[in-house]
Design a protein around this motif. Structure first.
Motif, PDB file in Angstrom:
ATOM      1  N   VAL A  99       0.835  -1.202   0.000  1.00  0.00           N
ATOM      2  CA  VAL A  99       0.000   0.000   0.000  1.00  0.00           C
ATOM      3  C   VAL A  99       0.867   1.247   0.000  1.00  0.00           C
ATOM      4  N   THR A 100       1.854   1.289   0.869  1.00  0.00           N
ATOM      5  CA  THR A 100       2.722   2.461   0.970  1.00  0.00           C
ATOM      6  C   THR A 100       3.462   2.728  -0.337  1.00  0.00           C
ATOM      7  N   GLU A 101       3.849   1.654  -1.029  1.00  0.00           N
ATOM      8  CA  GLU A 101       4.570   1.798  -2.294  1.00  0.00           C
ATOM      9  C   GLU A 101       3.678   2.335  -3.404  1.00  0.00           C
ATOM     10  N   HIS A 102       2.366   2.013  -3.376  1.00  0.00           N
ATOM     11  CA  HIS A 102       1.492   2.328  -4.504  1.00  0.00           C
ATOM     12  C   HIS A 102       0.470   3.428  -4.225  1.00  0.00           C
ATOM     13  N   CYS A 103       0.380   3.894  -3.002  1.00  0.00           N
ATOM     14  CA  CYS A 103      -0.635   4.897  -2.684  1.00  0.00           C
ATOM     15  C   CYS A 103      -0.060   6.300  -2.789  1.00  0.00           C
ATOM     16  N   SER A 104      -0.906   7.278  -2.507  1.00  0.00           N
ATOM     17  CA  SER A 104      -0.454   8.669  -2.517  1.00  0.00           C
ATOM     18  C   SER A 104       0.411   8.956  -1.291  1.00  0.00           C
ATOM     19  N   PRO A 105       1.224   9.994  -1.349  1.00  0.00           N
ATOM     20  CA  PRO A 105       2.011  10.384  -0.163  1.00  0.00           C
ATOM     21  C   PRO A 105       1.136  10.664   1.057  1.00  0.00           C
ATOM     22  N   ALA A 106      -0.083  11.166   0.826  1.00  0.00           N
ATOM     23  CA  ALA A 106      -0.964  11.491   1.947  1.00  0.00           C
ATOM     24  C   ALA A 106      -1.371  10.238   2.711  1.00  0.00           C
ATOM     25  N   LEU A 107      -1.718   9.168   1.994  1.00  0.00           N
ATOM     26  CA  LEU A 107      -2.099   7.930   2.668  1.00  0.00           C
ATOM     27  C   LEU A 107      -0.887   7.287   3.330  1.00  0.00           C
ATOM     28  N   ALA A 108       0.264   7.322   2.658  1.00  0.00           N
ATOM     29  CA  ALA A 108       1.481   6.772   3.257  1.00  0.00           C
ATOM     30  C   ALA A 108       1.805   7.478   4.569  1.00  0.00           C
ATOM     31  N   GLU A 109       1.596   8.776   4.606  1.00  0.00           N
ATOM     32  CA  GLU A 109       1.846   9.538   5.827  1.00  0.00           C
ATOM     33  C   GLU A 109       0.857   9.146   6.918  1.00  0.00           C
ATOM     34  N   ALA A 110      -0.408   8.940   6.530  1.00  0.00           N
ATOM     35  CA  ALA A 110      -1.427   8.543   7.505  1.00  0.00           C
ATOM     36  C   ALA A 110      -1.092   7.190   8.125  1.00  0.00           C
ATOM     37  N   ILE A 111      -0.626   6.248   7.297  1.00  0.00           N
ATOM     38  CA  ILE A 111      -0.225   4.929   7.804  1.00  0.00           C
ATOM     39  C   ILE A 111       0.934   5.076   8.779  1.00  0.00           C
ATOM     40  N   ALA A 112       1.928   5.871   8.398  1.00  0.00           N
ATOM     41  CA  ALA A 112       3.115   6.051   9.242  1.00  0.00           C
ATOM     42  C   ALA A 112       2.756   6.674  10.585  1.00  0.00           C
ATOM     43  N   LYS A 113       1.777   7.562  10.589  1.00  0.00           N
ATOM     44  CA  LYS A 113       1.352   8.194  11.831  1.00  0.00           C
ATOM     45  C   LYS A 113       0.931   7.173  12.871  1.00  0.00           C
ATOM     46  N   LEU A 114       0.307   6.091  12.411  1.00  0.00           N
ATOM     47  CA  LEU A 114      -0.244   5.114  13.338  1.00  0.00           C
ATOM     48  C   LEU A 114       0.642   3.903  13.532  1.00  0.00           C
ATOM     49  N   LYS A 115       1.319   3.458  12.466  1.00  0.00           N
ATOM     50  CA  LYS A 115       2.071   2.216  12.568  1.00  0.00           C
ATOM     51  C   LYS A 115       3.277   2.356  13.480  1.00  0.00           C
ATOM     52  N   ASN A 116       3.921   3.499  13.462  1.00  0.00           N
ATOM     53  CA  ASN A 116       5.078   3.706  14.332  1.00  0.00           C
ATOM     54  C   ASN A 116       4.595   4.283  15.662  1.00  0.00           C
ATOM     55  N   LYS A 117       4.694   3.475  16.719  1.00  0.00           N
ATOM     56  CA  LYS A 117       4.136   3.878  18.009  1.00  0.00           C
ATOM     57  C   LYS A 117       4.810   5.133  18.567  1.00  0.00           C
ATOM     58  N   ALA A 118       6.101   5.289  18.322  1.00  0.00           N
ATOM     59  CA  ALA A 118       6.803   6.465  18.830  1.00  0.00           C
ATOM     60  C   ALA A 118       6.260   7.736  18.174  1.00  0.00           C
ATOM     61  N   LEU A 119       6.011   7.672  16.871  1.00  0.00           N
ATOM     62  CA  LEU A 119       5.451   8.826  16.167  1.00  0.00           C
ATOM     63  C   LEU A 119       4.035   9.119  16.655  1.00  0.00           C
ATOM     64  N   THR A 120       3.249   8.063  16.878  1.00  0.00           N
ATOM     65  CA  THR A 120       1.895   8.250  17.395  1.00  0.00           C
ATOM     66  C   THR A 120       1.936   8.943  18.751  1.00  0.00           C
ATOM     67  N   ARG A 121       2.851   8.504  19.621  1.00  0.00           N
ATOM     68  CA  ARG A 121       2.961   9.125  20.946  1.00  0.00           C
ATOM     69  C   ARG A 121       3.234  10.622  20.827  1.00  0.00           C
ATOM     70  N   GLU A 122       4.128  10.983  19.906  1.00  0.00           N
ATOM     71  CA  GLU A 122       4.488  12.386  19.751  1.00  0.00           C
ATOM     72  C   GLU A 122       3.299  13.204  19.241  1.00  0.00           C
ATOM     73  N   LEU A 123       2.563  12.657  18.274  1.00  0.00           N
ATOM     74  CA  LEU A 123       1.419  13.371  17.711  1.00  0.00           C
ATOM     75  C   LEU A 123       0.303  13.565  18.731  1.00  0.00           C
ATOM     76  N   LEU A 124       0.137  12.572  19.621  1.00  0.00           N
ATOM     77  CA  LEU A 124      -0.956  12.638  20.595  1.00  0.00           C
ATOM     78  C   LEU A 124      -0.521  13.215  21.941  1.00  0.00           C
ATOM     79  N   ARG A 125       0.700  13.711  22.009  1.00  0.00           N
ATOM     80  CA  ARG A 125       1.202  14.272  23.269  1.00  0.00           C
ATOM     81  C   ARG A 125       0.273  15.343  23.853  1.00  0.00           C
ATOM     82  N   PRO A 126      -0.369  16.210  23.061  1.00  0.00           N
ATOM     83  CA  PRO A 126      -1.253  17.232  23.658  1.00  0.00           C
ATOM     84  C   PRO A 126      -2.387  16.657  24.501  1.00  0.00           C
TER      85      PRO A 126
END
Length: 411
Positions: free
Chosen positions: A96-123
């Motif tokens: 999916v990441t290889e064939h989708c738009s950059p926007a969807l790839a970014e959305a996947i990365a936001k959730l799949k990497n737990k460290a990134l998710t923690r940073e985004l939800l810090r507020p």
């Protein structure tokens, strides 16, 4: 749109996809499943070639699969709705990441990497403690540098693999030794996009009740919950996926509260037409903290079918059709019953197994809704069991959650 992949596709998902002729990516797994259905005299799948499926995935997407809600609240200015894509396995995320738009790839990365998710939800919880570590850095870290109790887990992980609760120095050394011994096996079973043994997260131990939620964010970014399961353990040191259950009382008690929390989450993430399986903990004070977000799917190994066995609807059907469960009517007459999902995981250091007595296992329960056998020579579990258990007979669940299952094994 559906992508089928290893390690497992359920008959229920196949029947749904075939009946609706939902577009399915033409890959090896889907072709094999479709051929088998046709050989059984059943309707095959609507297989879509890779290039066309990728174009469909990109074409309906616009530029705001994951959008800045401060600038584009809701479905702003008539922006094109992202296509609804459901994957039954995280093995598909690399494609999916290889064939989708950059926007969807970014959305996947936001959730799949737990460290990134923690940073985004810090507020949502600024005081929550976590630390990201490379493999070598983690192995070299002394126990004295930890804030205990804490949990060590892969930043990119799946199915409780590599998850360790650390309370003392002995726990810390045991966790690092186990990771060194198991990393090669994880790499052989799952791609790096599913389990990454080089990227680790050390985080605060969250006290409270654990839940697993199948939720999607609709075209307006609003949360729609398709099931809530309570995750039970034998004790604080247990991190297994053995027992999950839902009930009318769990849905009644937690639905509105969790929907509100997910809407607060999505005010930061900005997801639309996006499904996720979310593990979270709720403290008695009402504090809710995420354990993990799993993108583009519901409960793994097609165990999200528990919603069909318990409540009579396909969770992925709600997402793909853009509908919301009518919980008021669905829960009528369901009071006093627990609907369970049990992962029949093999014990640590399991001896060689020559057989498994599934029939004897099933006889231990009042009502078996579905028993799925698994290739336990390849994966670390014997299968999945779904039951309907009267609340007055929950001792049958207490027994199975404590069992190592070797009583049913032929050794």
């Amino acid at each position: 749109m559906i992508i089928l992949d290893q390690p497992y596709v359920s008959p229920e998902l196949l029947a749904y996809a075939a009946a609706r002729q939902e577009p399915v990516l033409d890959n090896y797994m889907a072709r094999a499943c479709s051929t088998e259905r046709k050989m059984q005299g059943r309707q095959g799948l609507n297989l879509v070639p890779e290039a066309r499926f990728a174009a469909m995935l990109r074409g309906g997407q616009g530029q705001d699969y994951s959008q800045d809600l401060d600038q584009n609240p809701g479905n702003a200015h008539g922006a094109a709705d992202p296509p609804r894509l459901y994957t039954c396995s995280e093995n598909s995320l690399a494609w999916v990441t290889e064939h989708c738009s950059p926007a969807l790839a970014e959305a996947i990365a936001k959730l799949k990497n737990k460290a990134l998710t923690r940073e985004l939800l810090r507020p949502l919880d600024p005081d929550y403690y976590y630390r990201r570590l490379g493999l070598a850095e983690m192995q070299a870290l002394p126990f004295e540098a930890l804030r205990t109790p804490c949990v060590l887990k892969p930043a990119v992980g799946f199915f409780s693999l590599g998850v360790y609760r650390v309370g003392d120095a002995q726990d810390w050394h045991a966790a690092k030794s186990a990771i060194a011994a198991e990393a090669e096996r994880w790499a052989a079973q799952y791609p790096q996009s599913v389990v990454d043994g080089n990227d680790w997260l050390l985080e605060e131990y969250i006290d409270g009740d654990e839940y697993a939620v199948d939720v999607y964010f609709d075209q307006d970014g609003q949360a729609v919950i398709c099931n809530i399961l309570r995750h039970e353990f034998t004790g604080d040191d247990d991190v297994s996926d053995r027992l999950y259950y839902s009930s009318a009382s769990i849905i009644h008690e937690r639905l509105a509260e969790f929907e509100n929390w997910f809407n607060r989450v999505n005010a930061l993430l900005g997801l639309r037409n996006f499904p996720a399986h979310v593990e979270l903990r709720r403290h008695a004070s009402g504090r809710i903290l995420p354990i993990e977000f799993n993108p583009l799917r519901f409960a793994g190994w097609c165990s999200t079918d528990v919603s069909l066995f318990a409540w009579g609807f396909h969770s992925y059907g709600c997402f793909l059709e853009g509908t919301k469960p009518d919980w008021k009517n669905i829960l009528k007459g369901k009071e006093g019953r627990l609907y369970t999902l049990m992962a029949l995981n093999k014990p640590a250091n399991c001896p060689p197994i020559h057989g498994f007595d599934y029939e004897a296992l099933a006889q231990r329960f009042a009502k078996v809704l579905c028993l799925r056998r698994n290739d336990y020579t390849r994966y670390g579990l014997f299968g999945f069991l779904f039951t309907e258990t009267p609340e007055s007979q929950r001792e049958e669940l207490d027994r199975i959650v404590r069992s190592d299952l070797l009583e049913f094994a032929v050794i």
